[in-house]
Design a protein around this motif. Sequence first.
Motif, PDB file in Angstrom:
ATOM      1  N   ARG A  92       4.928   8.939  12.772  1.00 49.99           N
ATOM      2  CA  ARG A  92       4.494   9.351  14.085  1.00 49.99           C
ATOM      3  C   ARG A  92       3.405  10.190  14.174  1.00 49.99           C
ATOM      4  NH1 ARG A  92       5.354   5.625  17.830  1.00 49.99           N
ATOM      5  NH2 ARG A  92       4.566   7.037  19.355  1.00 49.99           N
ATOM      6  N   GLY A  93       3.034  10.680  12.888  1.00 52.99           N
ATOM      7  CA  GLY A  93       2.056  11.772  12.953  1.00 52.99           C
ATOM      8  C   GLY A  93       0.557  11.120  13.427  1.00 52.99           C
ATOM      9  N   LEU A  94      -0.257  12.126  13.190  1.00 57.15           N
ATOM     10  CA  LEU A  94      -1.733  11.783  13.383  1.00 57.15           C
ATOM     11  C   LEU A  94      -2.373  10.542  12.552  1.00 57.15           C
ATOM     12  CD1 LEU A  94      -4.086  12.794  15.228  1.00 57.15           C
ATOM     13  CD2 LEU A  94      -4.851  14.072  13.088  1.00 57.15           C
ATOM     14  N   TYR A  95      -2.054  10.444  11.353  1.00 63.45           N
ATOM     15  CA  TYR A  95      -2.231   9.297  10.552  1.00 63.45           C
ATOM     16  C   TYR A  95      -1.094   8.705   9.641  1.00 63.45           C
ATOM     17  CZ  TYR A  95      -7.214  10.064  10.699  1.00 63.45           C
ATOM     18  OH  TYR A  95      -8.648  10.241  11.284  1.00 63.45           O
ATOM     19  N   VAL A  96      -1.097   7.520   9.388  1.00 68.05           N
ATOM     20  CA  VAL A  96       0.036   7.005   8.658  1.00 68.05           C
ATOM     21  C   VAL A  96      -0.454   6.750   7.263  1.00 68.05           C
ATOM     22  CG1 VAL A  96       1.639   6.443  10.623  1.00 68.05           C
ATOM     23  CG2 VAL A  96      -0.042   4.755   9.570  1.00 68.05           C
ATOM     24  N   ARG A  97       0.229   6.814   6.325  1.00 62.98           N
ATOM     25  CA  ARG A  97      -0.150   6.509   4.826  1.00 62.98           C
ATOM     26  C   ARG A  97       0.438   5.210   4.412  1.00 62.98           C
ATOM     27  NH1 ARG A  97       2.186   8.147   0.457  1.00 62.98           N
ATOM     28  NH2 ARG A  97       3.163   9.748   1.267  1.00 62.98           N
ATOM     29  N   ARG A  98      -0.458   4.078   4.240  1.00 56.46           N
ATOM     30  CA  ARG A  98       0.083   2.869   3.795  1.00 56.46           C
ATOM     31  C   ARG A  98      -0.507   2.382   2.395  1.00 56.46           C
ATOM     32  NH1 ARG A  98       3.377   3.678   7.103  1.00 56.46           N
ATOM     33  NH2 ARG A  98       3.306   3.058   9.182  1.00 56.46           N
ATOM     34  N   PRO A  99       0.273   1.625   1.829  1.00 50.05           N
ATOM     35  CA  PRO A  99      -0.165   1.104   0.605  1.00 50.05           C
ATOM     36  C   PRO A  99      -1.135  -0.315   0.783  1.00 50.05           C
ATOM     37  CG  PRO A  99       2.204   0.996   0.571  1.00 50.05           C
ATOM     38  CD  PRO A  99       1.836   1.565   1.789  1.00 50.05           C
ATOM     39  N   LEU A 100      -2.234  -0.390   0.862  1.00 50.64           N
ATOM     40  CA  LEU A 100      -2.988  -1.510   1.302  1.00 50.64           C
ATOM     41  C   LEU A 100      -3.893  -2.077   0.016  1.00 50.64           C
ATOM     42  CD1 LEU A 100      -4.071  -0.478   4.787  1.00 50.64           C
ATOM     43  CD2 LEU A 100      -2.191  -1.896   4.271  1.00 50.64           C
ATOM     44  N   PRO A 101      -4.321  -3.249   0.073  1.00 48.44           N
ATOM     45  CA  PRO A 101      -5.147  -3.883  -1.005  1.00 48.44           C
ATOM     46  C   PRO A 101      -6.712  -3.427  -0.705  1.00 48.44           C
ATOM     47  CG  PRO A 101      -4.264  -5.623   0.573  1.00 48.44           C
ATOM     48  CD  PRO A 101      -3.438  -4.378   0.797  1.00 48.44           C
ATOM     49  N   VAL A 102      -7.365  -2.779  -1.661  1.00 43.70           N
ATOM     50  CA  VAL A 102      -8.670  -2.624  -1.203  1.00 43.70           C
ATOM     51  C   VAL A 102      -9.543  -3.095  -2.491  1.00 43.70           C
ATOM     52  CG1 VAL A 102      -9.907  -0.387  -1.567  1.00 43.70           C
ATOM     53  CG2 VAL A 102      -7.862  -0.327  -0.264  1.00 43.70           C
ATOM     54  N   THR A 103     -10.556  -3.703  -2.170  1.00 46.06           N
ATOM     55  CA  THR A 103     -11.605  -4.381  -3.026  1.00 46.06           C
ATOM     56  C   THR A 103     -12.491  -3.049  -3.628  1.00 46.06           C
ATOM     57  OG1 THR A 103     -11.365  -6.217  -2.126  1.00 46.06           O
ATOM     58  CG2 THR A 103     -13.358  -5.967  -3.440  1.00 46.06           C
ATOM     59  N   THR A 115      -4.050  -1.724  -5.213  1.00 42.82           N
ATOM     60  CA  THR A 115      -3.290  -1.390  -4.153  1.00 42.82           C
ATOM     61  C   THR A 115      -3.574   0.269  -4.228  1.00 42.82           C
ATOM     62  OG1 THR A 115      -1.602  -2.939  -4.408  1.00 42.82           O
ATOM     63  CG2 THR A 115      -1.110  -0.731  -3.182  1.00 42.82           C
ATOM     64  N   ALA A 116      -3.890   0.699  -2.787  1.00 42.27           N
ATOM     65  CA  ALA A 116      -4.363   2.148  -2.744  1.00 42.27           C
ATOM     66  C   ALA A 116      -3.839   2.912  -1.396  1.00 42.27           C
ATOM     67  CB  ALA A 116      -5.836   2.413  -2.743  1.00 42.27           C
ATOM     68  N   TRP A 117      -3.639   4.061  -1.222  1.00 42.05           N
ATOM     69  CA  TRP A 117      -3.078   4.510  -0.535  1.00 42.05           C
ATOM     70  C   TRP A 117      -4.112   4.727   0.591  1.00 42.05           C
ATOM     71  CZ3 TRP A 117       1.717   4.528   0.398  1.00 42.05           C
ATOM     72  CH2 TRP A 117       2.769   4.884  -0.611  1.00 42.05           C
ATOM     73  N   VAL A 118      -4.039   4.295   1.901  1.00 44.08           N
ATOM     74  CA  VAL A 118      -4.964   4.455   2.924  1.00 44.08           C
ATOM     75  C   VAL A 118      -4.399   5.248   4.101  1.00 44.08           C
ATOM     76  CG1 VAL A 118      -6.359   2.913   4.646  1.00 44.08           C
ATOM     77  CG2 VAL A 118      -5.861   2.242   2.388  1.00 44.08           C
ATOM     78  N   TYR A 119      -4.942   5.916   4.743  1.00 41.62           N
ATOM     79  CA  TYR A 119      -4.517   6.786   5.886  1.00 41.62           C
ATOM     80  C   TYR A 119      -5.167   5.753   7.043  1.00 41.62           C
ATOM     81  CZ  TYR A 119      -2.965  10.558   2.996  1.00 41.62           C
ATOM     82  OH  TYR A 119      -2.314  11.218   2.148  1.00 41.62           O
ATOM     83  N   LEU A 120      -4.359   5.435   7.875  1.00 44.40           N
ATOM     84  CA  LEU A 120      -4.669   4.787   9.195  1.00 44.40           C
ATOM     85  C   LEU A 120      -4.297   5.544  10.478  1.00 44.40           C
ATOM     86  CD1 LEU A 120      -3.297   1.125   8.514  1.00 44.40           C
ATOM     87  CD2 LEU A 120      -5.812   1.984   8.052  1.00 44.40           C
TER      88      LEU A 120
END
Length: 145
Positions: A92-103, A115-120
């Motif tokens: 429930r924070g300002l951002y959430v950190r998710r492992p997502l595929p990145v090119t 796969t990288a950590w992404v702050y959404l």
Amino acid sequence: MTDDAALPFFVYGTLRRGQRNHGRYLHGHCERVEPAELAGAALYEGPGYPYAVADPDPGRRVRGELVTVRAGDFAQVLAELDELEGCRPDGRGLYVRRPLPVTASLAAPGTARVTAWVYLAGPDLTTRLRATDPVLIPSGDWTAR
């Protein structure tokens, strides 16, 4: 995958090279930095910083950098970035950190998906900012807005 796995970070706003938070949080800790993009997400202007949200439009992309942090610095950098981004364990924070595929666009040869950590944007931030008619960054590139 654990919540603290040593993945690279995909950064798209103030943590990119030349932006205000790169020097404070990442400079001197990077093993590698390369251009990259995240598909299936849209980038919006926030109050002084951008935020990315998942987007069902397959053509939407967020452009940024893939940052690989030195192994010995990873735990410290992860903790500092989670604090900067207001990332909370309950999601429930300002951002959430998710492992997502990145090119990554400089990986040899050609491009590579990693796969990288992404702050959404977190759910409350997304709701609040969308209610204010946010400004989409059509290029998906914070530095070229």
